[in-house]
Design a protein around this motif. Structure first.
Motif, PDB file in Angstrom:
ATOM      1  N   THR A   1      -6.831  -0.474   3.759  1.00 55.54           N
ATOM      2  CA  THR A   1      -7.004  -1.572   2.802  1.00 55.54           C
ATOM      3  C   THR A   1      -8.308  -2.311   3.064  1.00 55.54           C
ATOM      4  O   THR A   1      -8.926  -2.844   2.142  1.00 55.54           O
ATOM      5  CB  THR A   1      -5.824  -2.549   2.879  1.00 55.54           C
TER       6      THR A   1
ATOM      7  N   ALA B   1       0.842  -1.195   0.000  1.00 55.93           N
ATOM      8  CA  ALA B   1       0.000   0.000   0.000  1.00 55.93           C
ATOM      9  C   ALA B   1       0.878   1.247   0.000  1.00 55.93           C
ATOM     10  O   ALA B   1       1.839   1.340   0.767  1.00 55.93           O
ATOM     11  CB  ALA B   1      -0.927  -0.005   1.213  1.00 55.93           C
TER      12      ALA B   1
ATOM     13  N   LYS C   1     -10.793  -2.254  -0.350  1.00 55.70           N
ATOM     14  CA  LYS C   1     -10.885  -3.690  -0.100  1.00 55.70           C
ATOM     15  C   LYS C   1     -11.381  -4.432  -1.338  1.00 55.70           C
ATOM     16  O   LYS C   1     -10.994  -5.594  -1.559  1.00 55.70           O
ATOM     17  CB  LYS C   1     -11.795  -3.973   1.096  1.00 55.70           C
TER      18      LYS C   1
ATOM     19  N   ASP D   1       1.218   3.159   3.501  1.00 53.20           N
ATOM     20  CA  ASP D   1       1.234   2.237   4.642  1.00 53.20           C
ATOM     21  C   ASP D   1       2.147   2.758   5.749  1.00 53.20           C
ATOM     22  O   ASP D   1       3.312   3.084   5.513  1.00 53.20           O
ATOM     23  CB  ASP D   1       1.716   0.859   4.169  1.00 53.20           C
TER      24      ASP D   1
ATOM     25  N   LEU E   1      -1.528  -0.734  -3.907  1.00 48.70           N
ATOM     26  CA  LEU E   1      -2.815  -0.186  -3.490  1.00 48.70           C
ATOM     27  C   LEU E   1      -2.681   1.309  -3.200  1.00 48.70           C
ATOM     28  O   LEU E   1      -1.737   1.726  -2.523  1.00 48.70           O
ATOM     29  CB  LEU E   1      -3.312  -0.896  -2.228  1.00 48.70           C
TER      30      LEU E   1
ATOM     31  N   ASP F   1      -8.317  -4.634  -3.702  1.00 38.89           N
ATOM     32  CA  ASP F   1      -7.393  -5.638  -3.182  1.00 38.89           C
ATOM     33  C   ASP F   1      -7.925  -7.043  -3.444  1.00 38.89           C
ATOM     34  O   ASP F   1      -7.212  -7.927  -3.930  1.00 38.89           O
ATOM     35  CB  ASP F   1      -7.201  -5.408  -1.685  1.00 38.89           C
TER      36      ASP F   1
END
Length: 344
Positions: free
Chosen positions: A323, A286, A329, A289, A316, A332
């Motif tokens: 996420t 991500a 989501k 992150d 992402l 992902d």
């Protein structure tokens, strides 16, 4: 601007939980008594060096002899009820009886073509974590086995509010319990193989991603691995990550990150990169992150590139916690499902 917004969101989601405890530091040498011993392994029962030196010596041996460190046999028996709840004994016996029985939930695809995925959710996931992902796998013809990690949900003793014993400031216990998770995952693969599944993959998120990488590197029946949030080193995530700030507090003043990186090397992906060269691998990280810091994820991807290890990559446009929020989501889940459906 995007980075600032996502980082604030990540901090806000993180701060919703108020049950994190800073636990006392412990080298945890007693947890090494059940680790594998061979004539050339350091004697952890009667150490002559300091606890740090003993743990580092054992870790170096474990990395060099990882086939022994992660050696596993299929469970002597598997108990699957009509609701798809699977139980089997863990290969490791810990002081907590609840943790010594592995729990999993089987979600069979309607059109079963012999393809299955072991699913390892994130750290502190509850019993329903990743069930939606399992059902998404079902829609593309993949049977899913959602595995409960050590000290999670059904395996959590009454004394715990969170799954602290798998990642904590008890250094030896963390090493042993993460090893237990890998052996449990290998036994889960054994169950699927005994059920007739010939094309088996593994999918893990966050801590589950690390454990999935270790499992795939040592379990020859796994053909594909989807690694959702990645880092080369276990210790660095604990040291720098947002989700493990309270663990870092327990470690501070007792051990430095370089020593910890050496001790936790056996449960880090980095030493086993060459062992996944033959696999079909998806790496996901991500962009914003804070739990698996971006520089660690990028360095892991660069290792794959530098070594020429085949892989696919997805990035992402969100953070770690986010996420799990819409719409990220769904993105992902789409990448994980698309990859595994093709790889298996």
């Amino acid at each position: 601007m995007f980075r600032w917004a996502f980082h604030r969101w990540e901090e806000a989601i993180h701060n919703r939980s108020t049950d994190r405890l800073v636990r006392e530091f412990d080298w945890g040498l007693e947890w090494l008594h059940d680790l594998p011993h061979t004539p050339d392994a350091p004697d952890t029962d009667h150490p002559v060096a300091s606890p740090a030196a003993t743990l580092q010596a054992y870790a170096a041996w474990a990395v060099d002899h990882s086939d022994q460190f992660f050696a596993s046999t299929d469970a002597p028996g598997y108990d699957l009820d009509r609701h798809g709840h699977l139980q089997f004994p863990s290969e490791i016996v810990t002081p907590h009886a609840e943790n010594n029985i592995v729990h999993a939930r089987l979600y069979r695809a309607r059109e079963d073509r012999g393809r299955a995925v072991v699913v390892l959710p994130q750290w502190n996931s509850d019993a329903d974590g990743h069930v939606g992902l399992c059902k998404l796998f079902n829609r593309v013809g993949l049977t899913a086995l959602r595995l409960s990690k050590p000290y999670h949900d059904w395996r959590k003793p009454p004394e715990l509010l969170r799954a602290d014993y798998i990642v904590s400031s008890n250094v030896g216990r963390t090493l042993q319990v993460c090893r237990q998770a890998v052996l449990d995952a290998r036994r889960a693969v054994g169950f699927l193989h005994a059920q007739g599944y010939s094309s088996i993959g593994i999918c893990g998120t966050s801590l589950g991603s690390c454990l999935s990488m270790l499992t795939a590197a040592h379990e020859p029946r796994i053909k594909a691995a989807a690694l959702n949030h990645i880092s080369p080193y276990f210790a660095d995530v604990v040291w720098e990550g947002l989700s493990t700030r309270h663990v870092r507090q327990g470690l501070d003043g007792h051990v430095d990150v370089d020593t910890l990186r050496r001790i936790w090397a056996p449960i880090s992906p980095q030493p086993y990169l060459e062992r996944v060269r033959h696999l079909r691998t998806l790496l996901v990280y991500a962009q914003y992150d804070l739990t698996f810091p971006l520089r660690l994820s990028k360095s892991f991807v660069q290792e794959f590139r530098d070594r020429g290890i085949p892989h696919q990559l997805a990035v992402l446009p969100c953070g770690h916690y986010s996420t799990g929020k819409a719409p990220f989501k769904f993105l992902d889940g789409y990448w994980l499902t698309k990859f595994l459906a093709r790889a298996l």
